[in-house]
Motif scaffolding. Structure first.
Motif, mmCIF file in Angstrom:
data_model
loop_
_atom_site.group_PDB
_atom_site.id
_atom_site.type_symbol
_atom_site.label_atom_id
_atom_site.label_comp_id
_atom_site.label_asym_id
_atom_site.label_seq_id
_atom_site.Cartn_x
_atom_site.Cartn_y
_atom_site.Cartn_z
ATOM 1 N N PHE A 1 30.305 43.595 46.167
ATOM 2 C CA PHE A 1 31.086 43.598 44.983
ATOM 3 C C PHE A 1 31.321 42.077 44.537
ATOM 4 O O PHE A 1 31.254 41.860 43.412
ATOM 5 C CB PHE A 1 32.214 44.303 45.060
ATOM 6 N N ARG A 2 31.358 41.337 45.481
ATOM 7 C CA ARG A 2 31.496 39.897 44.941
ATOM 8 C C ARG A 2 30.045 39.474 44.317
ATOM 9 O O ARG A 2 30.197 38.796 43.302
ATOM 10 C CB ARG A 2 31.742 38.742 46.603
ATOM 11 N N SER A 3 28.954 39.664 44.915
ATOM 12 C CA SER A 3 27.663 39.370 44.697
ATOM 13 C C SER A 3 27.501 40.115 42.880
ATOM 14 O O SER A 3 27.059 39.574 42.171
ATOM 15 C CB SER A 3 26.678 39.830 45.559
ATOM 16 N N PHE A 4 27.870 41.565 42.980
ATOM 17 C CA PHE A 4 27.644 42.162 41.730
ATOM 18 C C PHE A 4 28.558 41.584 40.650
ATOM 19 O O PHE A 4 27.838 41.037 39.486
ATOM 20 C CB PHE A 4 28.199 43.480 41.739
ATOM 21 N N ALA A 5 29.622 41.111 41.012
ATOM 22 C CA ALA A 5 30.572 40.482 39.972
ATOM 23 C C ALA A 5 30.099 39.242 39.634
ATOM 24 O O ALA A 5 30.124 38.844 38.462
ATOM 25 C CB ALA A 5 31.985 40.328 40.410
ATOM 26 N N GLN A 6 29.672 38.533 40.408
ATOM 27 C CA GLN A 6 28.875 37.171 40.085
ATOM 28 C C GLN A 6 27.587 37.244 39.179
ATOM 29 O O GLN A 6 27.549 36.448 38.107
ATOM 30 C CB GLN A 6 28.534 36.224 41.477
ATOM 31 N N ARG A 7 27.008 37.991 39.614
ATOM 32 C CA ARG A 7 25.757 38.443 38.637
ATOM 33 C C ARG A 7 25.860 38.855 37.387
ATOM 34 O O ARG A 7 25.261 38.474 36.349
ATOM 35 C CB ARG A 7 24.636 39.347 39.495
ATOM 36 N N TRP A 8 26.983 39.796 36.909
ATOM 37 C CA TRP A 8 27.096 40.594 35.888
ATOM 38 C C TRP A 8 28.211 39.889 35.116
ATOM 39 O O TRP A 8 28.324 40.295 33.935
ATOM 40 C CB TRP A 8 27.223 41.934 36.000
ATOM 41 N N GLY A 9 29.222 39.325 35.833
ATOM 42 C CA GLY A 9 30.389 38.523 34.840
ATOM 43 C C GLY A 9 31.263 39.396 34.368
ATOM 44 O O GLY A 9 31.483 40.614 35.258
ATOM 45 N N ASN A 10 31.661 39.488 33.173
ATOM 46 C CA ASN A 10 32.342 40.287 32.381
ATOM 47 C C ASN A 10 31.847 41.836 32.246
ATOM 48 O O ASN A 10 32.649 42.647 31.500
ATOM 49 C CB ASN A 10 32.915 39.575 31.104
ATOM 50 N N GLN A 11 30.583 41.881 32.269
ATOM 51 C CA GLN A 11 29.848 43.042 32.325
ATOM 52 C C GLN A 11 30.119 44.046 33.443
ATOM 53 O O GLN A 11 29.907 45.196 33.303
ATOM 54 C CB GLN A 11 28.465 42.971 31.860
#
Length: 140
Positions: A85-95
């Motif tokens: 989830f850290r990686s996903f939040a970094q890759r997709w930002g506010n999306q």
């Protein structure tokens, strides 16, 4: 139908267990009436808009939604879940938050006839999961 009769073969047939004799109930101390600290059961993701979620709020929402829609899941490696989830939040930002909400609220926790699990949020699944959802959200 399950047969609960004693086995008629093998080691179990030779070893008979005897029922335990009942014992007197143990003496217990009366329960304390002292107040206890309340446990934290709130979800932080409910306070912010999905586009403002950090990775913890995203993780909480996704794991709660998986449990609600697909039932309890086996306890996994917390470090692995955290890194996904850290990686996903970094890759997709506010999306990231809107993608997760679309997967569970619009698609009811299924994507391409398979249940959405934490592994859907890995980098290898982006072309098949987050990418198409992001395009749909952009078109809407």
């Amino acid at each position: 139908m399950i047969n609960f009769a004693p086995p008629a073969y093998g080691k179990a047939a030779l070893h008979r267990s005897t029922p335990a004799t009942p014992t007197a109930p143990a003496q217990t101390a009366p329960l304390s009436t002292a107040p206890t600290a309340p446990t934290k059961t709130g979800s932080t993701d409910l306070m912010d808009a999905p586009s403002n979620w950090d990775w913890r709020q995203l993780r909480d929402y996704v794991m709660r939604s998986i449990a609600e829609r697909h039932g309890p899941q086996p306890a996994g490696d917390e470090i692995k879940i955290q890194s996904i989830f850290r990686s996903f939040a970094q890759r997709w930002g506010n999306q990231a938050g809107p993608i997760a909400r679309f997967a569970f609220e619009q698609q009811d926790g299924f994507w391409r006839n398979a249940p959405v699990t934490a592994s859907r949020f890995t980098k290898g699944n982006d072309p098949y999961f987050a990418g198409p959802i992001s395009e749909r959200l952009a078109d809407a």
